[in-house]
Scaffold this active site. Structure first.
Site, PDB file in Angstrom:
ATOM      1  N   GLN A   1     -25.780  -2.365  77.246  1.00  0.00           N
ATOM      2  CA  GLN A   1     -26.085  -3.199  76.084  1.00  0.00           C
ATOM      3  C   GLN A   1     -27.575  -3.546  75.961  1.00  0.00           C
ATOM      4  O   GLN A   1     -28.126  -3.544  74.871  1.00  0.00           O
ATOM      5  CB  GLN A   1     -25.279  -4.485  76.159  1.00  0.00           C
ATOM      6  CG  GLN A   1     -24.630  -4.818  74.854  1.00  0.00           C
ATOM      7  CD  GLN A   1     -23.421  -5.721  75.011  1.00  0.00           C
ATOM      8  OE1 GLN A   1     -23.307  -6.438  75.991  1.00  0.00           O
ATOM      9  NE2 GLN A   1     -22.540  -5.687  74.048  1.00  0.00           N
TER      10      GLN A   1
ATOM     11  N   ASP B   1     -29.590  -0.909  74.076  1.00  0.00           N
ATOM     12  CA  ASP B   1     -29.069  -0.464  72.786  1.00  0.00           C
ATOM     13  C   ASP B   1     -30.119  -0.619  71.679  1.00  0.00           C
ATOM     14  O   ASP B   1     -30.113  -1.582  70.910  1.00  0.00           O
ATOM     15  CB  ASP B   1     -27.796  -1.259  72.471  1.00  0.00           C
ATOM     16  CG  ASP B   1     -27.099  -0.767  71.220  1.00  0.00           C
ATOM     17  OD1 ASP B   1     -27.624   0.154  70.579  1.00  0.00           O
ATOM     18  OD2 ASP B   1     -26.038  -1.319  70.896  1.00  0.00           O
TER      19      ASP B   1
ATOM     20  N   TYR C   1     -16.328   2.454  66.979  1.00  0.00           N
ATOM     21  CA  TYR C   1     -16.945   3.071  65.802  1.00  0.00           C
ATOM     22  C   TYR C   1     -15.889   3.476  64.776  1.00  0.00           C
ATOM     23  O   TYR C   1     -14.750   3.762  65.121  1.00  0.00           O
ATOM     24  CB  TYR C   1     -17.697   4.342  66.206  1.00  0.00           C
ATOM     25  CG  TYR C   1     -19.029   4.058  66.832  1.00  0.00           C
ATOM     26  CD1 TYR C   1     -20.073   3.565  66.072  1.00  0.00           C
ATOM     27  CD2 TYR C   1     -19.233   4.294  68.176  1.00  0.00           C
ATOM     28  CE1 TYR C   1     -21.299   3.307  66.648  1.00  0.00           C
ATOM     29  CE2 TYR C   1     -20.452   4.030  68.766  1.00  0.00           C
ATOM     30  CZ  TYR C   1     -21.480   3.543  67.988  1.00  0.00           C
ATOM     31  OH  TYR C   1     -22.686   3.290  68.550  1.00  0.00           O
TER      32      TYR C   1
ATOM     33  N   ARG D   1     -22.907   3.198  74.152  1.00  0.00           N
ATOM     34  CA  ARG D   1     -22.842   1.797  73.708  1.00  0.00           C
ATOM     35  C   ARG D   1     -21.778   1.066  74.526  1.00  0.00           C
ATOM     36  O   ARG D   1     -20.812   0.539  73.998  1.00  0.00           O
ATOM     37  CB  ARG D   1     -22.609   1.756  72.212  1.00  0.00           C
ATOM     38  CG  ARG D   1     -23.885   2.210  71.509  1.00  0.00           C
ATOM     39  CD  ARG D   1     -23.750   2.248  70.046  1.00  0.00           C
ATOM     40  NE  ARG D   1     -24.591   1.255  69.407  1.00  0.00           N
ATOM     41  CZ  ARG D   1     -24.732   1.143  68.112  1.00  0.00           C
ATOM     42  NH1 ARG D   1     -24.068   1.935  67.314  1.00  0.00           N
ATOM     43  NH2 ARG D   1     -25.511   0.237  67.588  1.00  0.00           N
TER      44      ARG D   1
ATOM     45  N   SER E   1     -28.932  -0.779  67.934  1.00  0.00           N
ATOM     46  CA  SER E   1     -28.530  -2.106  67.440  1.00  0.00           C
ATOM     47  C   SER E   1     -29.754  -2.970  67.150  1.00  0.00           C
ATOM     48  O   SER E   1     -29.787  -3.698  66.160  1.00  0.00           O
ATOM     49  CB  SER E   1     -27.626  -2.819  68.459  1.00  0.00           C
ATOM     50  OG  SER E   1     -26.355  -2.224  68.467  1.00  0.00           O
TER      51      SER E   1
END
Ligand code: NAD
Length: 386
Positions: A127, A130, A229, A122, A133
């Site tokens: 991006q 991802d 995270y 990530r 997400s």
């Protein structure tokens, strides 16, 4: 590179790995795409849309798989499908490499390269790939809608000739990707929303969506790793969060829980007392169900009612919004495929690329991602698996 897209076979699956808009772009950049007949039907993409986008539509699944350099899928293919791939071919999809590592063995045995979208780092560079997400965004949105249908109330504040209707009260636990989307959706419906997360950084995002952030004094401990995270908390810190939540959910109409810690069982956020302390008719949607759930009563994949409180534990909410879920997932997959196209567009597994290596669960009969390698390592002599 020949990319094949089989129809998904899981009973609760309605997504397809590539959508026609993405196929068009892939074909324009030199990929050859073949799609199994009816693969996109449930997502709203009939075969004709794929044909118009430049894909071939194939009736025979075995032939479609056998000719592939790369198979793009949503869920991990069945062992019988993997056995039909040619040695050196690759698969890209949600392969569950950390929670079902043993299921990667057919890839090892067949010399198939397995890329897991869950393992895409990530990082800023990755991006566009991802997919976690993308799917969490959809799950957060749908969680609120599912609850809204089930609630015996409306969401917005209404002032009518028959009196005032107060807004629904919503508590969101875990303000990551899914949680923030749940907050935004509940706010748009007019609810009064508050949210909790161990990561202080989430507070600003929560407030920017017009919700309140529940501050809990965790004694200044580190709650976040370098990647953004959450870290696993001490039992004492977890207890403090739980106590605050128990107090706030007493008069909530809806609670959406999303708290997860990568690679661990989801933390218990609503214990038995917290659920029993809620009002009858209230709804909890537990988006952490796939990793064990955030409440004491969560039964993954089922709906449970405790003292009139419904606890919904859906496992695949993104699949219930198949058109947008497929479109977003397809764009994530396509961005990743571009990293695999080497000279002349041929499939090239360049393990010196950190995104390719990070996402690679197994290649050439061996595990690549270190977390996967640790899970697949033979048991040590004392019987413990390393
Ligand atoms: P996730 O699904 O792993 O967890 C959901 C949320 O639960 C997180 O916000 C986490 O902090 C929270 N949580 C965990 N334990 C908790 C506890 N005991 N109490 C309360 N909350 C708890 O996370 P996610 O939504 O996938 O991502 C979380 C964060 O990761 C993002 O907000 C962002 O900062 C970062 N991220 C970065 C990128 C990127 O750089 N490309 C992409 C996605 C996410």
């Amino acid at each position: 590179m020949k990319v094949s897209v089989p129809k998904e076979v899981r009973a609760d699956e309605r997504r397809v790995a590539l959508a026609p808009d993405t196929v068009r772009r892939l074909v324009a950049s030199g990929f050859a795409v073949a799609v199994e007949a009816d693969a996109g039907l449930e997502a709203g993409f009939p075969d004709a849309d794929f044909t118009a986008a430049g894909a071939a539509v194939r009736r025979h699944r075995e032939a479609l798989l056998a000719e592939a350099d790369l198979v793009a899928c949503v869920n991990r293919p069945e062992p019988s499908d993997i056995a039909g791939l040619r040695r050196g071919a690759a698969v890209v999809g949600f392969l569950r490499p950390l929670d079902e590592a043993e299921s990667l063995r057919p890839f090892l045995a067949g010399g198939i390269t397995a890329f897991a979208m869950e393992l895409v780092p990530r990082s800023t560079r990755a991006q566009a790939m991802d997919a976690l997400s993308s799917m969490a965004t959809i799950a957060g949105y749908k969680a609120v809608l599912v609850a809204a249908v089930r609630l015996p109330k409306m969401f917005p504040l209404l002032m009518t000739a028959a009196g005032t209707v107060p807004p629904a009260r919503v508590v969101v636990v875990g303000a990551g990707v899914a949680g923030l989307m749940a907050i935004a959706t509940a706010r748009r419906l007019g609810a009064d929303v508050e949210a909790y997360d161990v990561r202080q950084a989430a507070g600003e995002e929560v407030r920017s969506l017009g919700a309140r952030f529940l501050d809990v004094d965790l004694g200044g401990i580190e709650t976040q790793d370098a990647g953004g995270y959450a870290l696993e908390l001490s039992p004492e810190a977890l207890k403090r969060g739980r106590e605050r939540i128990a107090e706030r959910v007493k008069d909530a109409d809806l609670v959406v829980t999303t708290a997860q810690v990568p690679g661990r069982r989801a933390p218990l956020m609503l214990d038995e007392g917290a659920v029993r302390g809620m009002k009858a008719g209230a709804v909890v949607v537990d988006l952490a169900a796939p990793t064990g759930g955030n409440t004491a009563f969560t039964r993954p994949g089922e709906n449970t009612v405790v003292d009139g409180v419904s606890i919904l534990a859906p496992l695949n909410l993104a699949a219930t919004v198949p058109l947008h879920a497929s479109q977003l997932y397809a764009r994530n997959v396509a961005a990743f495929l571009k990293l695999l196209a080497g000279e002349g567009g041929a499939l090239t597994v360049n393990l010196s690329d950190d995104v390719v290596a990070g996402a690679c669960a197994v290649h050439d009969g061996r595990p690549v991602n270190p977390r996967v390698a640790a899970l697949l390592a033979p048991a040590s002599p004392d019987g413990a698996s390393r």
